[in-house]
Scaffold this motif. Structure first.
Motif, PDB file in Angstrom:
ATOM      1  N   GLY A   1       0.822  -1.208   0.000  1.00  0.00           N
ATOM      2  CA  GLY A   1       0.000   0.000   0.000  1.00  0.00           C
ATOM      3  C   GLY A   1       0.852   1.251   0.000  1.00  0.00           C
ATOM      4  O   GLY A   1       2.052   1.212  -0.258  1.00  0.00           O
ATOM      5  N   ALA A   2       0.198   2.367   0.271  1.00  0.00           N
ATOM      6  CA  ALA A   2       0.895   3.659   0.257  1.00  0.00           C
ATOM      7  C   ALA A   2       0.252   4.581   1.274  1.00  0.00           C
ATOM      8  O   ALA A   2      -0.902   4.405   1.661  1.00  0.00           O
ATOM      9  CB  ALA A   2       0.815   4.270  -1.139  1.00  0.00           C
ATOM     10  N   GLY A   3       1.032   5.569   1.702  1.00  0.00           N
ATOM     11  CA  GLY A   3       0.506   6.513   2.678  1.00  0.00           C
ATOM     12  C   GLY A   3       1.459   7.651   2.913  1.00  0.00           C
ATOM     13  O   GLY A   3       2.392   7.888   2.145  1.00  0.00           O
ATOM     14  N   THR A   4       1.208   8.325   4.015  1.00  0.00           N
ATOM     15  CA  THR A   4       1.994   9.476   4.421  1.00  0.00           C
ATOM     16  C   THR A   4       2.319   9.332   5.896  1.00  0.00           C
ATOM     17  O   THR A   4       1.478   8.881   6.676  1.00  0.00           O
ATOM     18  CB  THR A   4       1.176  10.778   4.221  1.00  0.00           C
ATOM     19  N   LEU A   5       3.514   9.716   6.269  1.00  0.00           N
ATOM     20  CA  LEU A   5       3.908   9.791   7.671  1.00  0.00           C
ATOM     21  C   LEU A   5       4.183  11.244   7.989  1.00  0.00           C
ATOM     22  O   LEU A   5       4.942  11.907   7.270  1.00  0.00           O
ATOM     23  CB  LEU A   5       5.164   8.966   7.929  1.00  0.00           C
ATOM     24  N   VAL A   6       3.557  11.748   9.045  1.00  0.00           N
ATOM     25  CA  VAL A   6       3.912  13.052   9.593  1.00  0.00           C
ATOM     26  C   VAL A   6       4.495  12.758  10.964  1.00  0.00           C
ATOM     27  O   VAL A   6       3.849  12.088  11.788  1.00  0.00           O
ATOM     28  CB  VAL A   6       2.693  13.995   9.706  1.00  0.00           C
ATOM     29  N   SER A   7       5.713  13.237  11.212  1.00  0.00           N
ATOM     30  CA  SER A   7       6.348  12.977  12.505  1.00  0.00           C
ATOM     31  C   SER A   7       7.138  14.193  12.960  1.00  0.00           C
ATOM     32  O   SER A   7       7.510  15.053  12.170  1.00  0.00           O
ATOM     33  CB  SER A   7       7.266  11.753  12.419  1.00  0.00           C
ATOM     34  N   GLY A   8       7.378  14.235  14.284  1.00  0.00           N
ATOM     35  CA  GLY A   8       8.063  15.383  14.871  1.00  0.00           C
ATOM     36  C   GLY A   8       7.056  16.469  15.196  1.00  0.00           C
ATOM     37  O   GLY A   8       5.846  16.225  15.269  1.00  0.00           O
TER      38      GLY A   8
ATOM     39  N   ASP B   1       1.492  19.934  14.763  1.00  0.00           N
ATOM     40  CA  ASP B   1       1.952  21.224  14.256  1.00  0.00           C
ATOM     41  C   ASP B   1       3.459  21.174  14.056  1.00  0.00           C
ATOM     42  O   ASP B   1       4.208  20.782  14.959  1.00  0.00           O
ATOM     43  CB  ASP B   1       1.611  22.345  15.256  1.00  0.00           C
ATOM     44  N   GLY B   2       3.903  21.550  12.838  1.00  0.00           N
ATOM     45  CA  GLY B   2       5.338  21.658  12.558  1.00  0.00           C
ATOM     46  C   GLY B   2       6.054  20.347  12.325  1.00  0.00           C
ATOM     47  O   GLY B   2       7.277  20.295  12.419  1.00  0.00           O
ATOM     48  N   GLY B   3       5.349  19.268  11.988  1.00  0.00           N
ATOM     49  CA  GLY B   3       5.998  17.980  11.728  1.00  0.00           C
ATOM     50  C   GLY B   3       6.565  17.895  10.320  1.00  0.00           C
ATOM     51  O   GLY B   3       6.337  18.768   9.479  1.00  0.00           O
ATOM     52  N   THR B   4       7.310  16.845  10.077  1.00  0.00           N
ATOM     53  CA  THR B   4       7.882  16.563   8.762  1.00  0.00           C
ATOM     54  C   THR B   4       7.002  15.531   8.065  1.00  0.00           C
ATOM     55  O   THR B   4       6.643  14.517   8.663  1.00  0.00           O
ATOM     56  CB  THR B   4       9.312  15.997   8.907  1.00  0.00           C
ATOM     57  N   THR B   5       6.673  15.782   6.786  1.00  0.00           N
ATOM     58  CA  THR B   5       5.806  14.884   6.016  1.00  0.00           C
ATOM     59  C   THR B   5       6.649  14.056   5.059  1.00  0.00           C
ATOM     60  O   THR B   5       7.507  14.603   4.348  1.00  0.00           O
ATOM     61  CB  THR B   5       4.759  15.698   5.229  1.00  0.00           C
ATOM     62  N   ARG B   6       6.392  12.749   5.053  1.00  0.00           N
ATOM     63  CA  ARG B   6       7.088  11.837   4.142  1.00  0.00           C
ATOM     64  C   ARG B   6       6.056  10.944   3.445  1.00  0.00           C
ATOM     65  O   ARG B   6       5.104  10.489   4.058  1.00  0.00           O
ATOM     66  CB  ARG B   6       8.057  10.948   4.910  1.00  0.00           C
ATOM     67  N   THR B   7       6.305  10.641   2.170  1.00  0.00           N
ATOM     68  CA  THR B   7       5.474   9.706   1.418  1.00  0.00           C
ATOM     69  C   THR B   7       5.972   8.297   1.693  1.00  0.00           C
ATOM     70  O   THR B   7       7.181   8.060   1.720  1.00  0.00           O
ATOM     71  CB  THR B   7       5.562  10.027  -0.092  1.00  0.00           C
ATOM     72  N   LEU B   8       5.039   7.355   1.907  1.00  0.00           N
ATOM     73  CA  LEU B   8       5.398   5.973   2.236  1.00  0.00           C
ATOM     74  C   LEU B   8       4.983   5.007   1.139  1.00  0.00           C
ATOM     75  O   LEU B   8       3.911   5.154   0.554  1.00  0.00           O
ATOM     76  CB  LEU B   8       4.711   5.545   3.537  1.00  0.00           C
TER      77      LEU B   8
END
Length: 170
Positions: free
Chosen positions: A102-109, A129-136
């Motif tokens: 599958g696929a998704g997004t991670l927002v962390s921090g 608020d203010g996290g980093t977004t990455r495509t998974l």
């Protein structure tokens, strides 16, 4: 004496060694050192568990979690996300995950907004608020340290993770 005679002559010695427990001690040592406490699931096991979980999920169910292998408190589990959950923090556990399919997004921090403690191992909130977004995508590896806000978004019909909580890891 021919070869058969020599072999037959050895039988009493083998029986004596066995009756004295010498052979058993050797076998126990070999068995003891070859015992492997490692939990293991093959690639076929992972695929079968994902198929089973997908078949069991209700149409409106957004998340399912099921252990795959475990060693005491340490568990590697399949997580199937069909809908995004709430942003979360695990105060005393790091989270390690591998995207299986599958696929998704991670927002962390960043900072967890409107935090609510659900239990000692989970605080969730309304957003990050203010996290980093990455495509998974399949094969991606994630390590979220203990105490770090994170959130999984879903792209397509699902995001399947092999997730592991690491107790006490920071």
């Amino acid at each position: 004496m021919n070869a058969i005679g020599k072999a037959l002559a050895c039988i009493p010695a083998i029986l004596l060694v066995t009756s004295l427990g010498i052979g058993q001690a050797s076998a126990q040592t070999t068995a003891g050192t070859s015992a492997d406490p490692t939990a293991f699931a093959s690639g076929a096991d992972v695929k079968a568990q994902v198929r089973t979980m997908l078949a069991e999920m209700k149409p409106d169910q957004g998340f399912m979690w099921r252990p795959l292998v475990r060693n005491g408190a340490t568990v590697a589990a399949i997580e199937i996300w069909k809908k995004p959950g709430r942003p979360a923090v695990h105060p005393a556990e790091a989270e390690y995950a591998i995207v299986v399919e599958g696929a998704g997004t991670l927002v962390s921090g960043g900072t967890l907004a409107d935090p609510q403690t659900r239990n000692p191992s989970l605080i969730d909130g309304s957003r990050i608020d203010g996290g980093t977004t990455r495509t998974l995508g399949p094969g991606d590896v994630i390590l979220v340290p203990a105490g770090v806000p994170h959130w999984f978004g879903i792209t397509g019909d699902r995001l399947v993770l092999l997730g592991i909580k690491l107790p006490g890891a920071k």
